[in-house]
Design a protein around this motif. Structure first.
Motif, PDB file in Angstrom:
ATOM      1  N   ASN A   1       0.853  -1.187   0.000  1.00 51.53           N
ATOM      2  CA  ASN A   1       0.000   0.000   0.000  1.00 51.53           C
ATOM      3  C   ASN A   1       0.886   1.233   0.000  1.00 51.53           C
ATOM      4  N   GLU A   2       1.424   1.592  -1.176  1.00 52.22           N
ATOM      5  CA  GLU A   2       2.471   2.596  -1.258  1.00 52.22           C
ATOM      6  C   GLU A   2       1.976   4.014  -1.029  1.00 52.22           C
ATOM      7  N   GLY A   3       0.731   4.264  -1.247  1.00 48.35           N
ATOM      8  CA  GLY A   3       0.218   5.619  -1.078  1.00 48.35           C
ATOM      9  C   GLY A   3      -1.217   5.698  -1.518  1.00 48.35           C
ATOM     10  N   ARG A   4      -1.855   6.840  -1.260  1.00 42.75           N
ATOM     11  CA  ARG A   4      -3.274   6.956  -1.568  1.00 42.75           C
ATOM     12  C   ARG A   4      -3.560   6.797  -3.051  1.00 42.75           C
ATOM     13  N   SER A   5      -2.603   7.209  -3.881  1.00 40.55           N
ATOM     14  CA  SER A   5      -2.853   7.124  -5.316  1.00 40.55           C
ATOM     15  C   SER A   5      -2.985   5.686  -5.782  1.00 40.55           C
ATOM     16  N   THR A   6      -2.490   4.719  -4.982  1.00 43.18           N
ATOM     17  CA  THR A   6      -2.554   3.321  -5.388  1.00 43.18           C
ATOM     18  C   THR A   6      -3.821   2.645  -4.893  1.00 43.18           C
ATOM     19  N   ARG A   7      -4.601   3.328  -4.098  1.00 47.26           N
ATOM     20  CA  ARG A   7      -5.803   2.721  -3.542  1.00 47.26           C
ATOM     21  C   ARG A   7      -6.984   2.960  -4.488  1.00 47.26           C
ATOM     22  N   GLU A   8      -7.593   1.895  -4.891  1.00 51.75           N
ATOM     23  CA  GLU A   8      -8.701   1.984  -5.837  1.00 51.75           C
ATOM     24  C   GLU A   8      -9.969   2.373  -5.099  1.00 51.75           C
ATOM     25  N   HIS A   9     -10.689   3.332  -5.644  1.00 48.22           N
ATOM     26  CA  HIS A   9     -11.927   3.786  -5.037  1.00 48.22           C
ATOM     27  C   HIS A   9     -13.128   3.121  -5.711  1.00 48.22           C
ATOM     28  N   ILE A  10     -14.108   2.753  -4.941  1.00 46.06           N
ATOM     29  CA  ILE A  10     -15.301   2.124  -5.491  1.00 46.06           C
ATOM     30  C   ILE A  10     -16.005   3.130  -6.417  1.00 46.06           C
ATOM     31  N   PRO A  11     -16.214   2.796  -7.692  1.00 44.52           N
ATOM     32  CA  PRO A  11     -16.798   3.768  -8.626  1.00 44.52           C
ATOM     33  C   PRO A  11     -18.287   3.995  -8.368  1.00 44.52           C
ATOM     34  N   PHE A  12     -18.714   5.228  -8.559  1.00 44.74           N
ATOM     35  CA  PHE A  12     -20.133   5.547  -8.445  1.00 44.74           C
ATOM     36  C   PHE A  12     -20.460   6.730  -9.328  1.00 44.74           C
TER      37      PHE A  12
ATOM     38  N   GLU B   1     -22.798   0.628  -9.364  1.00 46.01           N
ATOM     39  CA  GLU B   1     -23.038  -0.481 -10.278  1.00 46.01           C
ATOM     40  C   GLU B   1     -22.952  -1.818  -9.547  1.00 46.01           C
ATOM     41  N   LYS B   2     -23.433  -2.851 -10.189  1.00 51.75           N
ATOM     42  CA  LYS B   2     -23.302  -4.209  -9.683  1.00 51.75           C
ATOM     43  C   LYS B   2     -21.822  -4.542  -9.502  1.00 51.75           C
ATOM     44  N   GLY B   3     -21.499  -5.255  -8.441  1.00 47.40           N
ATOM     45  CA  GLY B   3     -20.098  -5.590  -8.217  1.00 47.40           C
ATOM     46  C   GLY B   3     -19.932  -6.733  -7.237  1.00 47.40           C
ATOM     47  N   HIS B   4     -18.740  -7.320  -7.235  1.00 40.43           N
ATOM     48  CA  HIS B   4     -18.413  -8.418  -6.332  1.00 40.43           C
ATOM     49  C   HIS B   4     -17.731  -7.888  -5.068  1.00 40.43           C
TER      50      HIS B   4
ATOM     51  N   PRO C   1     -26.197  -6.114  -6.131  1.00 40.39           N
ATOM     52  CA  PRO C   1     -26.896  -5.550  -7.295  1.00 40.39           C
ATOM     53  C   PRO C   1     -26.648  -4.053  -7.437  1.00 40.39           C
ATOM     54  N   VAL C   2     -27.116  -3.521  -8.553  1.00 42.88           N
ATOM     55  CA  VAL C   2     -27.138  -2.066  -8.725  1.00 42.88           C
ATOM     56  C   VAL C   2     -27.830  -1.453  -7.517  1.00 42.88           C
ATOM     57  N   THR C   3     -27.232  -0.412  -6.968  1.00 40.83           N
ATOM     58  CA  THR C   3     -27.718   0.133  -5.701  1.00 40.83           C
ATOM     59  C   THR C   3     -27.709   1.652  -5.731  1.00 40.83           C
ATOM     60  N   VAL C   4     -28.752   2.248  -5.192  1.00 44.63           N
ATOM     61  CA  VAL C   4     -28.795   3.690  -4.974  1.00 44.63           C
ATOM     62  C   VAL C   4     -28.702   3.937  -3.475  1.00 44.63           C
ATOM     63  N   VAL C   5     -27.760   4.796  -3.076  1.00 45.61           N
ATOM     64  CA  VAL C   5     -27.586   5.094  -1.660  1.00 45.61           C
ATOM     65  C   VAL C   5     -27.680   6.589  -1.425  1.00 45.61           C
TER      66      VAL C   5
END
Length: 278
Positions: free
Chosen positions: A95-106, A126-129, A216-220
């Motif tokens: 975990n080298e830095g924040r730029s390497t951390r993937e953010h959950i897309p929305f 979106e739908k995701g695992h 599933p596809v989710t609205v929050v």
């Protein structure tokens, strides 16, 4: 979201992908998170050496990092086993830095503000695992701590492909309440979003308690908050969110999500409370 399972559930929304932001801040009295691996003791934070130098030292010393985690965990009445040393070291070094951390897309669908202050956002995911584990410890904090440690092992090579999977943010916890929103169940689900490269074929966990779920596809509807994440503050945040929503009856009423974005080098932890649209 099903009360007896891990999954989010909600209505559909707009298409496409957006980006989530990262916020900072720890809570020493709350839960241990994956990013506590990057934290340091008070003495180390006041040391004139740079944090980068400290990170290099700790990266080379599994025992030191394990000892730090054991000290933090002791305040939550949680035991950190000796076999956590390697996952802690792996996650820290990768975990080298924040730029390497993937953010959950929305996709951001709407915002509501009052006097220039953000009250909440409406987002489409979106739908995701997700890799999920539900814990049943004596306290809420213990359930979260032990759940995170199991997820850590999964991320750090205890999976079918035997590789480090990568860090995503936020890490979320599903909390369940009574009808009056006055009490949180100690059955807490911890969930980790699989990085994009593993979404099509999620590696199976070695730990049978961890389940790969397709959400599933989710609205929050989401509202930010800072500070501790414990039973009292989460109940307060749920009730505060219900007050600002135009139509709270459109959302699931007994299950909620706490999303954590954490940098323990700061004095406050930043989080979000999520309400799920039915």
């Amino acid at each position: 979201m099903d009360r007896g399972g891990c999954q989010m559930s909600g209505g559909g929304g707009g298409g496409g992908g957006g980006g989530g932001g990262v916020a900072d801040g720890p809570d020493r009295g709350g839960m241990i998170t994956l990013e506590d691996l990057e934290s340091f003791s008070e003495d180390q934070l006041s040391d004139p050496r740079s944090l980068e130098e400290d990170a290099e030292v700790m990266d080379e010393d599994e025992d030191q990092m394990l000892h730090y985690w054991q000290e933090v965990a002791r305040g939550h009445q949680v035991d950190v086993a000796q076999d956590m040393a390697e996952p802690i070291q792996q996650l820290t070094s990768n975990n080298e830095g924040r730029s390497t951390r993937e953010h959950i897309p929305f996709t951001l669908l709407a915002q509501r503000e009052k006097l220039g202050k953000l009250l909440y956002e409406k987002r489409h995911y979106e739908k995701g695992h997700w890799a999920c584990i539900t814990m049943h410890e004596d306290t809420y904090e213990q359930s979260i701590c032990y759940g995170f440690m199991k997820i850590m092992r999964y991320i750090c090579k205890q999976n079918a492909v035997g590789v480090y999977l990568g860090m995503t943010l936020p890490i979320v916890t599903i909390v369940r309440t009574d009808e009056t929103h006055s009490q949180i169940s100690h059955d807490v689900t911890v969930a980790y979003y699989l990085p994009i490269e593993h979404q099509a074929q999620p590696p199976q966990p070695e730990d049978s308690q961890i389940i790969i779920e397709s959400w599933p596809v989710t609205v929050v509807y989401t509202r930010p908050f800072t500070g501790p994440t414990n039973e009292v503050t989460i109940i307060d945040q749920i009730n505060a969110m219900a007050e600002v929503l135009d139509s709270p009856n459109l959302c699931v009423n007994d299950s909620f999500i706490v999303a954590g974005y954490t940098n323990p080098a700061h004095s406050n932890r930043s989080n979000e409370i999520w309400f799920l649209e039915r």
